[in-house]
Design a protein around this motif. Structure first.
Motif, PDB file in Angstrom:
ATOM      1  N   GLU A 423       0.842  -1.199   0.000  1.00 53.44           N
ATOM      2  CA  GLU A 423       0.000   0.000   0.000  1.00 53.44           C
ATOM      3  C   GLU A 423       0.883   1.257   0.000  1.00 53.44           C
ATOM      4  O   GLU A 423       2.015   1.241   0.503  1.00 53.44           O
ATOM      5  CB  GLU A 423      -0.882   0.025   1.241  1.00 53.44           C
ATOM      6  CG  GLU A 423      -1.900  -1.094   1.297  1.00 53.44           C
ATOM      7  CD  GLU A 423      -2.802  -0.971   2.528  1.00 53.44           C
ATOM      8  OE1 GLU A 423      -3.983  -1.291   2.411  1.00 53.44           O
ATOM      9  OE2 GLU A 423      -2.304  -0.516   3.584  1.00 53.44           O
ATOM     10  N   PRO A 424       0.355   2.358  -0.531  1.00 53.94           N
ATOM     11  CA  PRO A 424       1.099   3.628  -0.439  1.00 53.94           C
ATOM     12  C   PRO A 424       1.153   4.107   1.010  1.00 53.94           C
ATOM     13  O   PRO A 424       0.230   3.855   1.791  1.00 53.94           O
ATOM     14  CB  PRO A 424       0.281   4.579  -1.316  1.00 53.94           C
ATOM     15  CG  PRO A 424      -1.099   3.982  -1.359  1.00 53.94           C
ATOM     16  CD  PRO A 424      -0.904   2.498  -1.279  1.00 53.94           C
ATOM     17  N   LEU A 425       2.216   4.772   1.348  1.00 48.63           N
ATOM     18  CA  LEU A 425       2.349   5.284   2.710  1.00 48.63           C
ATOM     19  C   LEU A 425       1.369   6.428   2.919  1.00 48.63           C
ATOM     20  O   LEU A 425       1.203   7.295   2.044  1.00 48.63           O
ATOM     21  CB  LEU A 425       3.782   5.767   2.962  1.00 48.63           C
ATOM     22  CG  LEU A 425       4.889   4.714   2.779  1.00 48.63           C
ATOM     23  CD1 LEU A 425       6.237   5.329   3.126  1.00 48.63           C
ATOM     24  CD2 LEU A 425       4.619   3.484   3.635  1.00 48.63           C
ATOM     25  N   PRO A 426       0.704   6.464   4.045  1.00 48.90           N
ATOM     26  CA  PRO A 426      -0.271   7.543   4.297  1.00 48.90           C
ATOM     27  C   PRO A 426       0.435   8.878   4.579  1.00 48.90           C
ATOM     28  O   PRO A 426       1.604   8.929   4.963  1.00 48.90           O
ATOM     29  CB  PRO A 426      -1.018   7.044   5.539  1.00 48.90           C
ATOM     30  CG  PRO A 426      -0.041   6.158   6.237  1.00 48.90           C
ATOM     31  CD  PRO A 426       0.767   5.501   5.158  1.00 48.90           C
ATOM     32  N   GLY A 427      -0.305   9.974   4.392  1.00 49.88           N
ATOM     33  CA  GLY A 427       0.226  11.300   4.704  1.00 49.88           C
ATOM     34  C   GLY A 427       1.129  11.853   3.603  1.00 49.88           C
ATOM     35  O   GLY A 427       1.250  11.288   2.509  1.00 49.88           O
ATOM     36  N   GLU A 428       1.774  12.959   3.909  1.00 54.66           N
ATOM     37  CA  GLU A 428       2.662  13.599   2.942  1.00 54.66           C
ATOM     38  C   GLU A 428       3.938  12.777   2.773  1.00 54.66           C
ATOM     39  O   GLU A 428       4.469  12.212   3.732  1.00 54.66           O
ATOM     40  CB  GLU A 428       3.015  15.009   3.396  1.00 54.66           C
ATOM     41  CG  GLU A 428       1.827  15.965   3.426  1.00 54.66           C
ATOM     42  CD  GLU A 428       2.242  17.388   3.793  1.00 54.66           C
ATOM     43  OE1 GLU A 428       3.472  17.637   3.860  1.00 54.66           O
ATOM     44  OE2 GLU A 428       1.354  18.215   4.019  1.00 54.66           O
TER      45      GLU A 428
END
Length: 545
Positions: A423-428
């Motif tokens: 999964e893509p990392l959350p946040g900026e």
């Protein structure tokens, strides 16, 4: 000790068994007489077809039917000889002789009693629907093939114990045109049953067909082989002769019979519960009662008994509400033995074969098979494999393999629903995030899916920190936990720091025992929330740069 005694008491008869008798005794009486009329030709036919004789079939219907009605776990179950039991007993008679059947009945009965005492009644609920239908259709085919000798007037001796081979041997030995007479009797029985079922539904068509064909055969002076002389009373109970060698040789067949008694009886009781609201079914007591019924039948020289689905359905639809109906059915059959034995002895064997062929044909439901095949490839394969093994090998083996095949397909489906997704990392985004891999592990991590998880995560390249999210993991077994420990160890050896997030409380003990937690580089690499785990991963990347 008190819990053990309470458990044993739950297996014994009580007043509650007859709670509805005051208001429903008329319905029970009518239902008992009706099912007795239906059961008579079937009991005779199953006894003859199994190789132990019509007398044994009748004794089984009376003795086992009475004992199972009193001690069984269903209020409306009707027990006696059945087609499935005939399929198992016929090879035993060929190999060991008719005298072995009573011994098998005793041995199998004691096994089933033990199964009831040890609370194994719920086991039948683990048998999948395609297995049950394949098993039932296979039994129907075997019963039909077993009637070929009687239908062609051929002596059923020296034939193979396999129904398919025996039917072919019979066809090659048939004497034409002499075989046309028994075939005509079979056809007449089938036609009468079809017409009565079509235009007079609910009428005991098998009884009427046998009565008509038997009267015509007597009036025409037909030389059709008949049942022969029957005793005018029940024999005294006695322990059948046996020795140690005999018991050893019959242990396997007895276990197969016991398994069949348990499976068929519990299935029949479950079917009865779906037809009408006749009270709950105590599965353990049903086993206990059916076991006692087979023991009693063996002592009187009968066959092992099971719950009979067709007769039970007739009983319920005729108005039965308590076990008195099944008791009346057994007493009605006893009255036939005491009063009408000479008349029953004149029934042609070909007429009984016709009844069983019709019964077998109804067991093979093409509509049910169509439903199974339309429900998916796995169900179709399970059904077909169970049916083929039932016909060609053995009933109990077929159920075992059918359950194994169904389990394989179920595990494969479960495994396909499981896995690890990056999964893509959350946040900026932050510098170095490309070296952090976040994996969501979901579904079931068991022996059928563990390798797929290892491959999915191990194939990732350029990763320095791997975060494993286990909060969506529903099931994990020892193989899965061991594979997870090996994965963590392998990644750590390659210089990949592993962080684990969201271990569920009921998984933690297993993961600790199998070294998953211990395989982490640092015990602090275990997190409850994703944000602290991600902060730790980014800090690790900054320090490593």
């Amino acid at each position: 000790m008190s819990s053990i005694l309470a458990g044993l008491r739950s297996l014994l008869p009580s007043r509650d068994d007859y709670r509805g008798l005051k208001t429903g005794w008329r319905g029970d009486l009518v239902a008992g007489l009706t099912v007795g009329i239906v059961a008579l030709p079937l009991a005779l036919a199953f006894g003859v077809s199994s190789g132990v004789g019509a007398e044994a079939g009748l004794i089984t219907a009376i003795v086992a039917g009475l004992v199972a009605a009193v001690f069984g776990g269903s209020n409306v179950q009707v027990s006696g000889p059945t087609g499935a039991m005939v399929v198992v007993l016929a090879p035993i008679v060929v190999l060991h002789g008719p005298g072995a059947v009573a011994v098998v009945s005793l041995m199998a009965g004691l096994m089933v009693v033990a199964a009831g005492i040890f609370r194994l009644g719920r086991a039948v609920s683990y048998i999948p629907w395609p297995v049950i239908e394949g098993f039932t259709a296979g039994i129907g085919i075997i019963i039909f093939l077993q009637q070929v000798p009687a239908a062609l007037g051929v002596e059923n001796t020296g034939h193979s114990s396999n129904a398919v081979v025996a039917a072919w041997q019979t066809l090659t030995e048939a004497s034409w045109p002499a075989a046309l007479l028994p075939l005509a009797a079979v056809a007449a029985v089938a036609l009468i049953m079809l017409l009565l079922d079509r235009f007079v539904p609910g009428f005991p068509s098998s009884f009427a067909a046998i009565l008509i064909v038997s009267v015509v055969a007597v009036l025409m002076g037909s030389q059709l082989p008949n049942i022969g002389e029957l005793p005018s009373s029940l024999p005294a109970p006695t322990l059948p002769a046996f020795d140690g060698a005999m018991l050893a040789s019959l242990a396997g067949p007895a276990a197969a019979v016991a398994a069949l008694v348990a499976i068929e009886s519990l299935l029949s009781a479950r079917v009865a519960a779906t037809i009408a609201d006749t009270g709950p079914v105590n599965a353990d007591r049903e086993l206990f009662g059916q076991g006692l019924a087979s023991v009693a039948s063996g002592l009187f020289g009968g066959m092992p008994a099971t719950g009979a689905i067709a007769r039970t359905a007739v009983n319920v639809r005729s108005g039965a509400r308590t076990r008195v109906a099944a008791i009346v059915h057994a007493l009605a059959l006893l009255l036939v033995v005491l009063v009408a034995a000479p008349i029953v002895g004149a029934i042609p064997l070909a007429a009984l074969a016709g009844v069983l062929m019709m019964t077998a044909a109804r067991m093979v439901s093409w509509q049910t098979a169509k439903r199974v095949f339309s429900s998916g490839k796995s169900s179709a394969a399970t059904f077909a494999i169970t049916l083929l093994i039932t016909v060609s090998v053995d009933l109990v083996v077929a159920v075992g393999i059918g359950v194994a095949v169904a389990a394989f397909f179920a595990l494969r489906t479960l495994g396909n629903m499981s896995g690890a997704t990056r999964e893509p990392l959350p946040g900026e985004a932050a510098p170095g995030d490309e070296r952090i891999a976040l994996f969501r592990v979901e579904g079931s991590l068991f022996f059928g899916a563990a390798d797929r998880l290892v491959e999915a995560i191990s194939d990732e390249e350029g990763v320095e920190v791997a975060i494993l999210r286990l909060s969506d993991l529903q099931i994990i077994d020892a193989t899965g936990a061991n594979a997870l420990a090996g994965l963590v160890t392998s990644l750590e050896r390659r210089g990949v720091t592993v962080l684990i997030k969201g271990v569920q409380a009921h998984h933690r003990t297993l993961l600790e025992r199998l070294g998953v937690i211990r395989s982490l580089r640092d015990p602090h690499h275990l997190f409850d929330e994703l944000e602290p785990a991600l902060d730790h991963a980014r800090d690790h990347i900054r320090r490593a740069s």
